[in-house]
Design an enzyme around this catalytic site. Structure first.
Site, short mmCIF file in Angstrom:
data_model
loop_
_atom_site.label_atom_id
_atom_site.label_comp_id
_atom_site.label_asym_id
_atom_site.label_seq_id
_atom_site.Cartn_x
_atom_site.Cartn_y
_atom_site.Cartn_z
CG ASP A 242 41.97 49.60 46.18
OD1 ASP A 242 41.48 49.84 45.07
OD2 ASP A 242 42.21 48.46 46.60
CG ASP B 111 38.64 50.78 49.76
OD1 ASP B 111 38.83 51.17 50.93
OD2 ASP B 111 38.91 49.62 49.37
CG HIS C 279 37.37 48.52 44.87
ND1 HIS C 279 38.49 47.76 45.02
CD2 HIS C 279 37.19 49.20 46.04
CE1 HIS C 279 38.98 47.94 46.25
NE2 HIS C 279 38.20 48.82 46.88
CG ASP D 13 38.27 49.99 39.60
OD1 ASP D 13 37.78 49.11 40.32
OD2 ASP D 13 39.43 50.44 39.75
NE ARG E 98 30.30 42.41 39.76
CZ ARG E 98 31.62 42.44 39.95
NH1 ARG E 98 32.29 43.59 39.83
NH2 ARG E 98 32.27 41.35 40.24
CB SER F 188 39.83 40.97 41.92
OG SER F 188 40.51 41.89 42.74
CB SER F 189 35.14 39.01 40.28
OG SER F 189 35.08 40.14 39.46
CB CYS G 254 43.13 47.97 40.48
SG CYS G 254 41.48 47.35 40.29
N1 ABU Z 1 39.27 46.07 42.79
C1 ABU Z 1 38.25 45.70 41.89
C2 ABU Z 1 37.65 44.34 42.23
C3 ABU Z 1 36.33 44.14 41.66
C4 ABU Z 1 35.91 42.73 41.49
O1 ABU Z 1 36.39 41.83 42.20
O2 ABU Z 1 35.08 42.47 40.61
#
Ligand code: ABU
Length: 366
Positions: free
Chosen positions: A107, A195, A244, A246, A263, A297-298, A350
Site C-alpha cells: 500500500d 495507495d 486496492h 490486487d 467485481r 479485507s474481504s 499485499c
Molecule cells: N488490500 C486488498 C483488500 C481487498 C479486499 O478487501 O478485497
C-alpha cells in the site's frame, strides 16, 4: 555498484522483495477515511488499540513462512523497521490518536523501473508509515547509483480532503453499490491521494483503481508525473468497499488476468485488453466464507497471489480452489500458510513490495 531496484510489472522473474512485519500493529481509531472501509457488521467497528500479542506473533510466523519460500528460491528478502505504532501523531493540519502498522508494504511503496515512490495515502493513521521503509530506501540509495528515491506529494488530509457525513451505518449494501457505480467515494478531489496497491503496473501502462483510497486527482497527477506512460482509470462497480486492485484484477503473465467475478471490469474498460488479445478469466471462489477475525479485507484475498515468474505463483495454502485454478491455467503453484497475517492488511501480494524483477519496460498494449 550493483543495480538493486528494477521492476515494471507483477510477473517478471522476482529477485528481490520487501516483506512486511506485524510488530506493534494497531487497530487504528476511526477517522473520516477509515470509517467507510470497515464494514458495519465488523467486530472491529468502534474498537481500537494495540492488536493482541498472540496474533502479532502468529502473523509474523506466517510472514516467516513466506520469507522461507522466497529465500529457498534464491529471492533476496528485505524487511522494514517497525516503529512504535501506538503513538499519537500530528501535523499542522490534523491530529490522530495512533498510527497503524508496517503491513502491508504494497500500500505504501510503488516500484516503477528504478524508482520506488512512497505513496500519498488518504488514511491519517498511515501518514508516517513510510518511515519504516526509510532505512531500506537509504540502503538502496547508497548501493544502487540509479535508484530513484521518491516521495509523492504529501497530502494535507485536512477536513477538506473528505466528504463529511459520507459514512452512514444505516446505508444498505445496495446503496453502497450505487455509490461505487456513481464513483462517489469518501475522498474529495482537493489533492492527489492514493495507495500504491491501487496501481497495477503493466510496462508502459498503469491501470489505477478509483475507489475509497485513490481519487481522480491522483490519476491526473500520475499522468503528469509520468508523461511517457499511459494512465488508465479503472472501476469495479460490483465492489461495495473498493480498495486496492490486487484482490480484484490480478495479472498472472502477459496475456492473462484473473478478475474477481463479483467485481467485473466494465465492458468499455475491457476493450484495451481484448484488442491486445489478453484473456480475462473469472477467479476461482474463495475457500472461506468469512475473513479471519479482526481483518479489514474481504475473502477475496484468495486471489491476492504473488507471481514469482510467468510460470510460478505463490497462493495461500488454504485457498484450494484458487490453487486448482492456477494449476489449470498452467502455473506451478507454491502454497504458503499466510491466512493469519491477513488481519494485518492483506494477502501474499499485499504483504510484499517489489524491489527487483528481471525485465524491462515493454508496451503490452501497442
Ligand atoms: N488490500 C486488498 C483488500 C481487498 C479486499 O478487501 O478485497
Amino acid at each position: 555498484m550493483a543495480k538493486i531496484v528494477n521492476s515494471w510489472n507483477d510477473w517478471d522473474p522476482l529477485k528481490r522483495v520487501i516483506v512486511g512485519r506485524c510488530d506493534n500493529s494497531v487497530i487504528p481509531p476511526e477517522e473520516p477515511a477509515t470509517s467507510e472501509k470497515v464494514p458495519v457488521d465488523s467486530e472491529m467497528r468502534g474498537m481500537w488499540g494495540l492488536r493482541p500479542l498472540a496474533t502479532v506473533e502468529r502473523g509474523n510466523e506466517c510472514l516467516e513462512n513466506l520469507v522461507k519460500i522466497l529465500e529457498d528460491r534464491g529471492v533476496v528478502v528485505d524487511r522494514p523497521t517497525p516503529l512504535q505504532w501506538n503513538q499519537a501523531i500530528g501535523t499542522p493540519d490534523f491530529r490522530n490518536d495512533s498510527m497503524m502498522t508496517c503491513m502491508p508494504p504494497r500500500d505504501i511503496l510503488l516500484t516503477i523501473g528504478s524508482e520506488i515512490m512512497a505513496s500519498a495515502n488518504s488514511f491519517r493513521c498511515r501518514y508516517f508509515e513510510y518511515l519504516a521503509y526509510w532505512p531500506l530506501m537509504k540502503q538502496y540509495f547508497d548501493e544502487d547509483p540509479e535508484f530513484k528515491w521518491t516521495q509523492a506529494p504529501r497530502p494535507r488530509l485536512t477536513d477538506a480532503s473528505y466528504k463529511h457525513n459520507y459514512y452512514d451505518e444505516k446505508i444498505s449494501l445496495e446503496e453502497r453499490l450505487v455509490r461505487t457505480a456513481n464513483k462517489d467515494f469518501v475522498t474529495t478531489e482537493v489533492e492527489p491521494m492514493w495507495d500504491a496497491a491501487d496501481v497495477m503496473r503493466m510496462g508502459k501502462d498503469l491501470f489505477i483503481q478509483h475507489g475509497l483510497t485513490t481519487n481522480r486527482t491522483a490519476m491526473d497527477w500520475f499522468q503528469r508525473y509520468y508523461p511517457e506512460y499511459r494512465v488508465h482509470a479503472v472501476n469495479f462497480p460490483g465492489d461495495p468497499y473498493p480498495i486496492h486492485i490486487d484482490a480484484t484484477f490480478v495479472p498472472l503473465r502477459p496475456g492473462l488476468i484473473i478478475n474477481n467475478p463479483h467485481r467485473k471490469l466494465p465492458e468499455e474498460q475491457r476493450a484495451i485488453f481484448e484488442a491486445n488479445d489478453w484473456q480475462i478469466v473469472e477467479a476461482a471462489q474463495p475457500a472461506h466464507d468469512e475473513p479471519p477475525a479482526l481483518c479489514y479485507s474481504s475473502v477475496w484475498l484468495s486471489m491476492n497471489c504473488l507471481v514469482l515468474d510467468p510460470k510460478t505463483v505463490i497462493v495461500e495454502a488454504s485457498e484450494v480452489y484458487q490453487q486448482e485454478q492456477m494449476d489449470k491455467l498452467g502455473m506451478n503453484v507454491i502454497p504458503c500458510d499466510l491466512r493469519d497475517a491477513y488481519p494485518f492488511g492483506g494477502g501474499l501480494h499485499c504483504s510484499t513490495a517489489d524491489v527487483y524483477r528481471e525485465g524491462e519496460c515493454l508496451d503490452y498494449f501497442p
